[in-house]
Design an enzyme around this catalytic site. Sequence first.
Site, PDB file in Angstrom:
ATOM      1  N   ASP A  93       0.801  -1.300  -0.255  1.00 11.88           N
ATOM      2  CA  ASP A  93      -0.107  -0.053   0.078  1.00 11.88           C
ATOM      3  C   ASP A  93       0.749   1.327  -0.038  1.00 11.88           C
ATOM      4  O   ASP A  93       2.060   1.184   0.305  1.00 11.88           O
ATOM      5  CB  ASP A  93      -0.856   0.092   1.338  1.00 11.88           C
TER       6      ASP A  93
ATOM      7  N   ASP B 242      -4.505  -3.127   5.440  1.00  8.20           N
ATOM      8  CA  ASP B 242      -5.051  -2.826   6.625  1.00  8.20           C
ATOM      9  C   ASP B 242      -6.398  -2.745   7.070  1.00  8.20           C
ATOM     10  O   ASP B 242      -6.787  -3.037   8.128  1.00  8.20           O
ATOM     11  CB  ASP B 242      -4.487  -1.281   6.898  1.00  8.20           C
TER      12      ASP B 242
ATOM     13  N   ASP C  20      -9.155  -6.465   3.216  1.00  8.43           N
ATOM     14  CA  ASP C  20      -7.847  -6.741   2.536  1.00  8.43           C
ATOM     15  C   ASP C  20      -7.456  -8.288   3.358  1.00  8.43           C
ATOM     16  O   ASP C  20      -6.383  -8.896   2.614  1.00  8.43           O
ATOM     17  CB  ASP C  20      -6.720  -5.872   3.109  1.00  8.43           C
TER      18      ASP C  20
ATOM     19  N   ASN D 212      30.818 -33.736  11.975  1.00  6.41           N
ATOM     20  CA  ASN D 212      30.535 -34.950  12.248  1.00  6.41           C
ATOM     21  C   ASN D 212      30.859 -35.968  11.228  1.00  6.41           C
ATOM     22  O   ASN D 212      31.155 -37.028  11.589  1.00  6.41           O
ATOM     23  CB  ASN D 212      28.696 -35.260  12.312  1.00  6.41           C
TER      24      ASN D 212
END
Length: 949
Positions: free
Chosen positions: A349, A660, A664, A726
């Site tokens: 936005d 927001d 949305d 390892n």
Amino acid sequence: MARAIMARECTCSDASRREVAEIAAALGTDIERGLGAVEARARLARGGRNELRAAPAVPAWKRLLAQFNDPLIYLLLAAIVVTLVVWEIEGRTGLPFDAIVIAVIVVLNAILGFVQEARAENAAAALAKMTEVSSGVIRDGTPLRIPSAELVCGDLLVLAEGDAVGADARLVRAATLFVQEASLTGESEAVLKDVATRADAASIADQQNMVFKGTAVVQGTGLALVTSTGMDTQMGAIAALLEGTQEDPTPLQREVTRIGRMLGIAVLVIAVIVVGSILLTSEIRSASDLLGVLLLGVSLAVAAVPEGLPAILSVVLALGVQRMAARNAIVKRLSSVETLGSASVICSDKTGTLTRSEMTIVRVATLSGSTEVSGVGYAPEGEVQQAGQPLADGALHAEQVVVLSGGSLAGNADLRQAAGGGWEIQGDPTEAAFLVAERKLGVHERRQGRFERVGELPFTSERKMMSVIAIDHEHDDARVLIAKGAPDVLLARCTHARLGPDVVVLDDGLRSRLLGEVDEMSDAALRPLAVAYRPLAAGEDAGRNAALETDLIFVGTVGIIDPPREEAAQAIADAHRAGIRVIMITGDHPRTAARIAADLGVVQAGAEAITGIEIDAMDDARFAEAVRTTSVFARVAPAHKLRIVDALQAEGQVVAMTGDGVNDAPALKSADIGVAMGRTGTEVTKEAAKMILADDNFATIVEAVREGRGILDNITKFLRYLLSSNMGEVLTIFLGVVGAGVIGLTAPDEAVVVPLLATQILWINLLTDSWPAMAMGVDPHTDDVMARRPRRPDERVIDARMWMGVVQIGLVMALVALLTIDLFLPGGLIEGAHDIDTARTAGFTVLVFAQLFNCFNARSAVTSAFHRPFVNPWLWAAVALSALLQVAVVHLAFLNQAFGTVPLTGEQWLICLAMGSAVLWFGESRKLVLRLASAPAAASFSSDVRLHE
């Protein structure tokens, strides 16, 4: 007793069939003032928090015991038992050091796992606290915002668009209140609510005068009386369906588990081969000899599998997410960190995210002319001017009063002066801009005394306008509708226009002129917003629906500026450098959107925006092409956002989408990373999102991507370190057994001779697989993480090149450890003069040092270990502690017995240190080759970024 009191407070069975006054009396609530704060706290203490029942916490002692619930641990426990049995059979000679050492290591591993798990859980709990839902209430007559978990029966719940309903409640008032109840009833359409008492029983879906916990307000406002909380709510009644569910493991966690399982199988095979080879090539003289060989195989299997990987992974993810939260990016799920590292498109936005969200009216245009409004921000400091002079009385002044007072009336924001003297707003910043400009014109007090609002047709992103109905006390209490919205939308509903005190017909010429003024504002990067009105006939407002918003009288247009955030342009440049495309999606006019996008660097100057109307006219193929080539979308509705997300994902992009408003939420949920605004975002969008921006700032998204990439880099670091280390242990044993004769690994007094003892392998595993790996998980960025393309979602964390490096580094470790043993022993490739205990101690120490040097080597696949070597003090502390513990194992007498070591001289320590460092020098040489090989690709990517910009 407390339960009985609470029952009396919540005696509201079938509240939909009872009058509001009756319910309020039963709950002891004042419908106007709500509960008192003291009473609310008392009810919360008696009745508990408004939460669904969670799984009972696992006691600490059970979580500690769970650390032993692992097949490899079972092997070690079995080894302890067998060792003790053999020690008993052989007459209890000395102490059973092997059994003691293995037991101590098992316990220490369990404690480390317990601590790591606790840290991860604490981090997750802290994140849950950050993202808890809040609700509006009235207590003691004052509107408050409190955590929804603190709601109690009798609370007066304030409902507004975007709120998540915090508890079951009986409506007291409702204004065009639509609630989405799909989470409870399965009904896809939002339900229009009213306050009428039902005459008969009804299902939940038909109780229009009730709102329920877990549903969402999608439009309108309301006031409701809480009748049930927690498990007594309708959502609580079906909470059993949610109990026991667990979050699915992330792709990274699944990959780590798969690797662990694969390594486990491979190492078990190698362990069987090693044990078989020793049994075939060595003379087994006693049960103790056989036990030693079996213990070696068990220890090799345990040491080679990084069983602590899942715990370390969880801790590193959790700590990384906490760091992101400290930078205002609150990630709700650990799995989102992986997705952030792969983000290739950010759809943002404009208002409040790329800009400061300090909306200020700077121009007002009406039929009689235009004015400029001085001052920026929310402080009403400035004035309305014409040609640089204060606006005088007349037709233009009259029109300006109607525009600014009408826009202020048609809004729900509030402007107030704080205790410190500054000005602050509550509500929508655009609506607050009218309040500020109205005060600058000096007419706000008259408007407040003249008009009384009695109704509202709320704004929605689809309508792009809102209207209010007010009583005009200066004109015989006549009713009037005042509308505010997008100029093109409002003009389409207007038939007349205001000219001074008169009203004229809005013909095509006037309409074109007004639209031209809108275009001028948009070209100047101003957001245009129009105001119109219509007197209502007596009784005409009874329906209070959108049909009233016709035949309006156009008054004027304001130009609003929202200054871009200073940091936004740099953040967009950083995103482009990282191969991330930025798309701006806004409800603003397309020219305004294109101008601001160009100013910020989203697009080149002259680029055009695509509007929602144009999107609606496109078929899927044309739309997909438009999304590929266009980075500015204006005048879009939430449905368009969802379509944009779907089109990008169809192209294989990993999409972050901001939002927001309540509408949305679908787009945020569909996006790979839904980003909600923490300040202006609704509770519904926050629930749908995977990440919340506490500061509503676009730059925070880019920083979150940077942090996400850094976290994935750190995970790769400790994976590279653990697997190669390892691998070194496995190859040391395997090659040492196979090539024992080559390096002189024989001893006349030992039936079975191996390069390392079982307890030494377990010690290395404990020493190097815990704190150094954890310290690498919080390592600052070694590489420039924003100078490379986004990680593909299907890209493996451990790819073929990394496996090649793991094997190579492991092989170097094994070779230098075995070469050191050969250096100390008589015979072999290099003639030595020491006994097997000294040689084995030296080889053991070299392997420890090699793994500690590998810590620095593993910090990057291509960047030199000498680049910013001191930025991680935790890593240096872990290495220093491990080195000191190794010195103790070599020089303390009781540890000599436990681990089969002997003290080394200063010269021997220097030899071990030099041999161990070979891993570092090999790694540096390998990285140099890789840097030279990757230079052309890096140059090509930089060129692509420059072209994009």
